[in-house]
Design a protein around this motif. Structure first.
Motif, PDB file in Angstrom:
ATOM      1  N   LEU A 270     -16.612  89.237 -51.759  1.00  0.00           N
ATOM      2  CA  LEU A 270     -16.233  87.985 -51.115  1.00  0.00           C
ATOM      3  C   LEU A 270     -17.401  87.017 -51.209  1.00  0.00           C
ATOM      4  N   ASN A 271     -17.092  85.732 -51.023  1.00  0.00           N
ATOM      5  CA  ASN A 271     -18.131  84.725 -50.885  1.00  0.00           C
ATOM      6  C   ASN A 271     -17.901  83.962 -49.588  1.00  0.00           C
ATOM      7  N   LEU A 272     -18.730  82.990 -49.326  1.00  0.00           N
ATOM      8  CA  LEU A 272     -18.665  82.279 -48.047  1.00  0.00           C
ATOM      9  C   LEU A 272     -17.374  81.477 -47.919  1.00  0.00           C
ATOM     10  N   GLU A 273     -16.877  80.942 -49.021  1.00  0.00           N
ATOM     11  CA  GLU A 273     -15.638  80.163 -48.958  1.00  0.00           C
ATOM     12  C   GLU A 273     -14.446  81.044 -48.595  1.00  0.00           C
ATOM     13  N   THR A 274     -14.363  82.210 -49.199  1.00  0.00           N
ATOM     14  CA  THR A 274     -13.257  83.114 -48.881  1.00  0.00           C
ATOM     15  C   THR A 274     -13.383  83.666 -47.464  1.00  0.00           C
ATOM     16  N   LEU A 275     -14.600  83.849 -46.994  1.00  0.00           N
ATOM     17  CA  LEU A 275     -14.784  84.305 -45.613  1.00  0.00           C
ATOM     18  C   LEU A 275     -14.299  83.248 -44.626  1.00  0.00           C
ATOM     19  N   LEU A 276     -14.569  81.996 -44.921  1.00  0.00           N
ATOM     20  CA  LEU A 276     -14.035  80.915 -44.076  1.00  0.00           C
ATOM     21  C   LEU A 276     -12.517  80.894 -44.100  1.00  0.00           C
ATOM     22  N   TYR A 277     -11.960  81.164 -45.258  1.00  0.00           N
ATOM     23  CA  TYR A 277     -10.500  81.196 -45.374  1.00  0.00           C
ATOM     24  C   TYR A 277      -9.900  82.294 -44.496  1.00  0.00           C
ATOM     25  N   LEU A 278     -10.523  83.461 -44.466  1.00  0.00           N
ATOM     26  CA  LEU A 278     -10.034  84.546 -43.611  1.00  0.00           C
ATOM     27  C   LEU A 278     -10.133  84.190 -42.142  1.00  0.00           C
ATOM     28  N   ILE A 279     -11.212  83.527 -41.755  1.00  0.00           N
ATOM     29  CA  ILE A 279     -11.370  83.119 -40.348  1.00  0.00           C
ATOM     30  C   ILE A 279     -10.307  82.101 -39.973  1.00  0.00           C
ATOM     31  N   GLU A 280     -10.099  81.127 -40.844  1.00  0.00           N
ATOM     32  CA  GLU A 280      -9.113  80.081 -40.564  1.00  0.00           C
ATOM     33  C   GLU A 280      -7.700  80.654 -40.469  1.00  0.00           C
ATOM     34  N   LYS A 281      -7.399  81.599 -41.340  1.00  0.00           N
ATOM     35  CA  LYS A 281      -6.065  82.190 -41.318  1.00  0.00           C
ATOM     36  C   LYS A 281      -5.850  83.013 -40.052  1.00  0.00           C
ATOM     37  N   ALA A 282      -6.890  83.731 -39.609  1.00  0.00           N
ATOM     38  CA  ALA A 282      -6.763  84.544 -38.406  1.00  0.00           C
ATOM     39  C   ALA A 282      -6.599  83.685 -37.165  1.00  0.00           C
ATOM     40  N   LEU A 283      -7.315  82.567 -37.096  1.00  0.00           N
ATOM     41  CA  LEU A 283      -7.196  81.696 -35.926  1.00  0.00           C
ATOM     42  C   LEU A 283      -5.889  80.919 -35.919  1.00  0.00           C
ATOM     43  N   ASP A 284      -5.306  80.679 -37.092  1.00  0.00           N
ATOM     44  CA  ASP A 284      -3.996  80.039 -37.193  1.00  0.00           C
ATOM     45  C   ASP A 284      -3.965  78.698 -36.471  1.00  0.00           C
ATOM     46  N   GLY A 285      -4.999  77.879 -36.706  1.00  0.00           N
ATOM     47  CA  GLY A 285      -5.026  76.544 -36.132  1.00  0.00           C
ATOM     48  C   GLY A 285      -5.552  76.462 -34.726  1.00  0.00           C
ATOM     49  N   GLN A 286      -5.945  77.574 -34.120  1.00  0.00           N
ATOM     50  CA  GLN A 286      -6.459  77.556 -32.752  1.00  0.00           C
ATOM     51  C   GLN A 286      -7.971  77.350 -32.759  1.00  0.00           C
ATOM     52  N   MET A 287      -8.473  76.866 -31.631  1.00  0.00           N
ATOM     53  CA  MET A 287      -9.905  76.814 -31.412  1.00  0.00           C
ATOM     54  C   MET A 287     -10.324  78.084 -30.689  1.00  0.00           C
ATOM     55  N   ALA A 288     -11.422  78.670 -31.062  1.00  0.00           N
ATOM     56  CA  ALA A 288     -11.906  79.897 -30.445  1.00  0.00           C
ATOM     57  C   ALA A 288     -12.875  79.568 -29.322  1.00  0.00           C
ATOM     58  N   GLN A 289     -12.731  80.276 -28.216  1.00  0.00           N
ATOM     59  CA  GLN A 289     -13.687  80.117 -27.129  1.00  0.00           C
ATOM     60  C   GLN A 289     -15.069  80.627 -27.531  1.00  0.00           C
ATOM     61  N   SER A 290     -15.100  81.704 -28.310  1.00  0.00           N
ATOM     62  CA  SER A 290     -16.356  82.223 -28.845  1.00  0.00           C
ATOM     63  C   SER A 290     -16.044  82.978 -30.123  1.00  0.00           C
ATOM     64  N   VAL A 291     -17.025  83.038 -30.997  1.00  0.00           N
ATOM     65  CA  VAL A 291     -16.919  83.747 -32.270  1.00  0.00           C
ATOM     66  C   VAL A 291     -18.069  84.741 -32.344  1.00  0.00           C
ATOM     67  N   GLY A 292     -17.738  85.996 -32.595  1.00  0.00           N
ATOM     68  CA  GLY A 292     -18.749  87.027 -32.784  1.00  0.00           C
ATOM     69  C   GLY A 292     -18.769  87.494 -34.225  1.00  0.00           C
TER      70      GLY A 292
END
Length: 959
Positions: free
Chosen positions: A333-355
């Motif tokens: 993976l690279n940083l762009e694909t990692l961002l894509y996975l995060i965005e897909k998991a959040l599904d448009g929501q804002m996270a209170q915290s990210v670990g």
């Protein structure tokens, strides 16, 4: 009788006196010469009658009796009689002339010449002979050879010929046709025009190059011209025309590959639309302002877990209910694909915290393969863009948003600087643990930097009892799960796909017609997602769970269902009451949601100040670190003493009692190095004990570490012999029953801490990471004016350099074993072992064939020809066909792989195929001699694969 001798008789007797022989007359020269010739004739007669072996023995005896002057006479006689007619020119001529002669040979003849003699082998394997032959075909080394490296270009040529784009004449004729095939007039005309244009371009390049060379031409006999052209002492210069042609071809091919990369879609969103830009941080705040201002309780917590974490399955199992967790692959993976996975998991929501739970140390974060993020590369454009976009997914700092890094960055100055830079860069609070406890991931449960929360960051995401259990048994769990993953991962991958597909298909076909299925693909996808979530939860009422899930999908306004979709209880009133209570707690304590850090602070150094307030006094903190160092060193020495007391002493005692279990040589090979390490660390422990007995704020330990670091040659001997030690243990276990019984009695007992002998030998390699961690923590709490700070810096450099040596050895061994496993897996695979080569990602695709290429993309029909597996390395792409073999009476299947071709990454062209009614998730891979039309099953796989492939091609072209 003697008295009666006459004077004449006495004179004759004197003439027969001998000197060198009892039968050679002394004074009578004629008799002497006659007698000598008779004896020479007699010896010659005997010599003629002897065999060849007897003659050789006679000559050997005679030459041993000769003096140096006599041997010199023989040598001169032979040199005059037998003049030398043939001489090895490589030993007489200057080296550059010999290399020039060898440069006219082709690769096959050079390999044959290397077998003549050692001087010829040395000359014919020079890089100056093989580099032009590699460049001619566009084969470049994926790394820069060291000064002492020998024969790198020859080995690379052989590797390329054996596995990269090589066709036999018969295969080439089948693919491209024979040279005798007649061409049409149009083809001949186009070919002539193309050659004419190429010749014109080449002539222009040559003329321009000559003009530039004429302008900068040095004066004659100055040596500058030769010194500039002959960069290597033994490298012949290629002709200018050939160099220009090669450079032109490389430039054109490079531009073609780069243009293909730029034409690919940059990003894919969740709905399937390509090439949309990410919103900036300000725009994200505006988008989520209305949603997030209503209540922070609707914002979930998100945890990202790396697959490099040992026994990461246990970490995932420790995640609390209601927390969104994503496991990502560390490699591939690279940083762009990692961002894509995060965005897909959040599904448009804002996270209170990210670990972010990843590997790393107190100076940097090992986020992905090739992305060790520290203070040196934090401001690189790609890395900076990643952190800025990650911060846009987190709630604002005023609302309590924060990012938690489960890496001990709070234990060193460089780590604290990284946190400060990230906070300034993103405007979001970044926290990390400050633990200095040695052991596997014990720092996760220690104190954290930043403001004081009601619950520690680990308690936000994880169940602490499960996490403590995981941290205690990390090493043992990882060793077990490695073999489990290897055996069961292919089965689980197919099993999940088959079960979910059958359930969805049975449910849909029982309730809907074929026409409705084709017209309601969104419903099918929603049902598939619901059933997948249902399979994860083990709900008592699956229908009610599925109804809640579908309500959440179809109702955008019902945001309270997002919080409770993972609950398994069937009572909706209880769920509503639980949500109401959480809102009441937040409304009753509004001060908890206020941020404790102010963004108006100009220096933004509040992180460090708060950390100082949370910790003890600097002197007490320094004492605590030194005590932890002494405690861990004592434990380490005790583990080494187990090897001596449990294994070495009984084996030596058995050897001295004439009832030997192992020979003295085997005992020496296994334990000599580890015993020397034990003596070294015992002295180091005694020095630490003496210093702690009179410890005070002004005392130093840096000089003790410097003394210890100057004696690390004992560790070097151990690590160099480490593979041989393990092989000796395995060989003796197999061949000596007494040693096998000895290990069975002593391995994994209470005395050995339930460890075996190979496991005990692992401790030296892991100790240097603990040394480095503790030294950084000690320097962090040592004032700048303290006398020990300079020695600590020197000791850190020593241990850091040696740890880099150990890490390089581990990496080389792991990469070599991994390549060998892949080579054994793929039938007909060429040799993959090459310096600095490693696997990035494996992607399964379907190979397609276009039925008619004359029509437009959107109307083309494709047929599935076979299944492919693409193995992406850092310098090449290996293409193999994938098959499935079944065993009678068994449900499980086994995948088989057949080698097809390999393509160098800098010669690979990628072309995207837009989705149409007849094809989806397709792309084209085009090499110099092959072309593959591929398609993935899922759109995400296509995006991740093309993104990683694009970065790999760019990296290979930059080398």
């Amino acid at each position: 009788m003697s008295a009666g001798n006459s004077p004449r008789e006495s004179l004759e007797m004197e003439s027969f006196h001998t000197r060198f022989s009892a039968w050679t007359p002394f004074s009578n020269k004629s008799l002497n010469r006659q007698l000598f010739q008779e004896r020479v004739a007699l010896i010659s007669h005997w010599f003629d009658l002897w065999t060849n072996k007897q003659r050789q023995e006679f000559l050997f005896t005679i030459f041993l009796r000769c003096t140096k002057s006599q041997l010199r006479v023989i040598q001169d006689w032979f040199s005059e009689r037998m003049q030398v007619a043939k001489v090895d020119f490589s030993t007489v001529l200057p080296r550059f002339i010999s290399l020039y002669i060898f440069s006219f040979l082709n690769p096959k003849d050079l390999c044959a010449a290397a077998q003549v003699s050692w001087p010829w082998k040395f000359l014919t394997e020079q890089d100056c002979l093989w580099m032009p032959k590699c460049i001619k075909f566009g084969w470049f080394l994926p790394y820069t050879p060291t000064d002492n490296e020998y024969g790198a270009w020859k080995h690379h040529y052989i590797a390329c010929v054996s596995n990269l784009d090589w066709l036999t004449p018969r295969e080439a004729a089948a693919v491209y046709g024979t040279l005798n095939e007649p061409k049409t007039e149009d083809e001949e005309l186009q070919e002539r025009q193309r050659e004419k244009c190429l010749r014109k371009i080449v002539w222009e390049k040559i003329a321009l190059q000559k003009q530039e060379l004429f302008k900068v031409r040095p004066p004659w006999v100055s040596g500058t011209y030769c010194s500039r052209l002959f960069k290597s002492k033994c490298q012949p210069r290629l002709s200018q025309t050939v160099r220009d042609r090669v450079r032109l071809h490389e430039t054109l091919e490079k531009q073609l590959v780069l243009s293909s990369l730029e034409s690919l879609p940059k990003r894919s969103n969740i709905s399937g639309c390509h090439s949309y830009p990410l919103l900036s941080k300000k725009n994200w705040r505006g988008v989520y302002k209305n949603d997030s201002s209503s209540s922070n309780a609707l914002q979930p917590h998100f945890i990202l877990i790396s697959s490099r974490i040992p026994a990461y399955e246990m970490v995932v199992n420790s995640v609390r209910a209601g927390i969104i967790s994503v496991v990502y692959e560390h490699s591939g993976l690279n940083l762009e694909t990692l961002l894509y996975l995060i965005e897909k998991a959040l599904d448009g929501q804002m996270a209170q915290s990210v670990g972010i739970f990843s590997d790393g140390d107190s100076r940097e974060i090992n986020l992905l393969q090739g992305y060790k993020i520290g203070i040196k590369n934090l401001l690189m454009p790609e890395v900076r863009d990643f952190w800025e976009k990650l911060g846009s997914y987190v709630a604002p700092e005023e609302e309590g948003g924060h990012v938690d890094l489960f890496v001990p960055l709070g234990a060193s100055e460089a780590g604290i600087e990284v946190l400060s830079q990230l906070s300034q860069l993103t405007g979001t609070l970044f926290t990390a643990p400050t633990g200095i406890a040695t052991g596997s991931y014990q720092h996760v449960l220690s104190d954290w930097l930043g403001r004081q929360w009601e619950t520690a960051p680990p308690s936000i995401y994880f169940s602490e009892p499960k996490l403590q259990t995981w941290s205690s048994f990390t090493d043992f769990l990882e060793d077990t799960l490695k073999s489990v993953r290897k055996q069961l991962s292919p089965l689980f991958k197919e099993l999940q796909k088959n079960i979910s597909g059958r359930m969805i298909g049975q449910f849909v076909f029982d309730t809907m017609s074929v026409a409705n299925i084709l017209n309601n693909q969104e419903i099918v996808q929603a049902l598939a997602d619901g059933l997948i979530e249902l399979s994860k939860e083990n709900s008592d009422n699956p229908l009610e769970f599925l109804s809640y899930f579908l309500l959440k999908k179809c109702s955008k306004k019902s945001k309270h269902f997002e919080r409770n979709v993972i609950l398994t209880k069937s009572d909706p009133k209880a769920t509503h009451n639980l949500l109401t209570k959480e809102r009441d707690v937040i409304e009753d304590n509004p001060q908890d949601t206020k941020p404790s850090l102010s963004k108006n602070d100009p220096n933004f150094e509040l992180l460090v100040k708060l950390e100082r307030k949370l910790q003890l006094d600097s002197a007490e903190k320094r004492t605590r670190v030194v005590r932890e160092l002494f405690k861990s060193e004592r434990k380490y020495v005790q583990m080494l003493e187990i090897v001596r007391d449990v294994y070495v002493r009984p084996l030596r005692a058995a050897l001295s009692s004439n009832r030997a279990i192992l020979s003295a040589a085997n005992i020496q090979i296994m334990f000599s190095d580890i015993l020397q390490i034990l003596c070294l660390n015992r002295r180091f422990l005694d020095d630490l004990r003496d210093r702690l007995q009179e410890w005070g704020p002004a005392h130093c330990v840096g000089e003790i570490f410097i003394k210890f670091g100057s004696q690390l040659n004992m560790y070097t001997n151990f690590f160099n012999n480490y593979p041989m030690v393990l092989k000796t243990i395995e060989k003796c276990r197999e061949m000596i029953p007494a040693f096998r019984a000895f290990l069975k009695r002593h391995d994994k007992t209470i005395v050995t801490k339930m460890l075996s002998l190979p496991e005990l030998l692992l401790y030296p390699s892991r100790r240097f990471e603990e040394y480095l961690h503790l030294l950084y923590a000690l320097r962090l709490h040592t004032p700048a004016e303290h006398i020990d700070r300079g020695n600590l810096t020197i000791a850190i450099d020593q241990i850091k350099n040696y740890k880099g040596y150990i890490d390089q050895m581990k990496q080389n061994i792991n990469m070599k074993d991994h390549l060998l496993d892949i080579q054994r897996l793929i039938w007909g695979c060429p040799t993959l072992s090459e310096a600095n080569r490693y696997l990035i990602r494996v992607q399964d695709v379907a190979q397609l064939h276009c039925c008619d290429e004359d029509i437009s993309f959107y109307l083309r029909l494709y047929e599935h020809t076979c299944d492919l597996s693409l193995f992406l390395f850092n310098d090449a792409l290996l293409v193999s066909s994938r098959g499935t073999s079944h065993t009678p009476f068994e449900r499980t299947s086994k995948s088989t792989y057949q080698f097809i071709a390999s393509v160098a990454l800098h010669r690979l062209i990628i072309e995207d195929i837009p989705d149409s009614k007849f094809i989806k998730n397709a792309f084209i891979l085009q090499g110099p001699k092959h072309e593959w039309i591929c398609a993935t099953e899922v759109e995400d796989d296509k995006f991740l694969w093309l993104s990683v492939l694009q970065n790999a091609i760019k990296s290979s072209m930059e080398k």
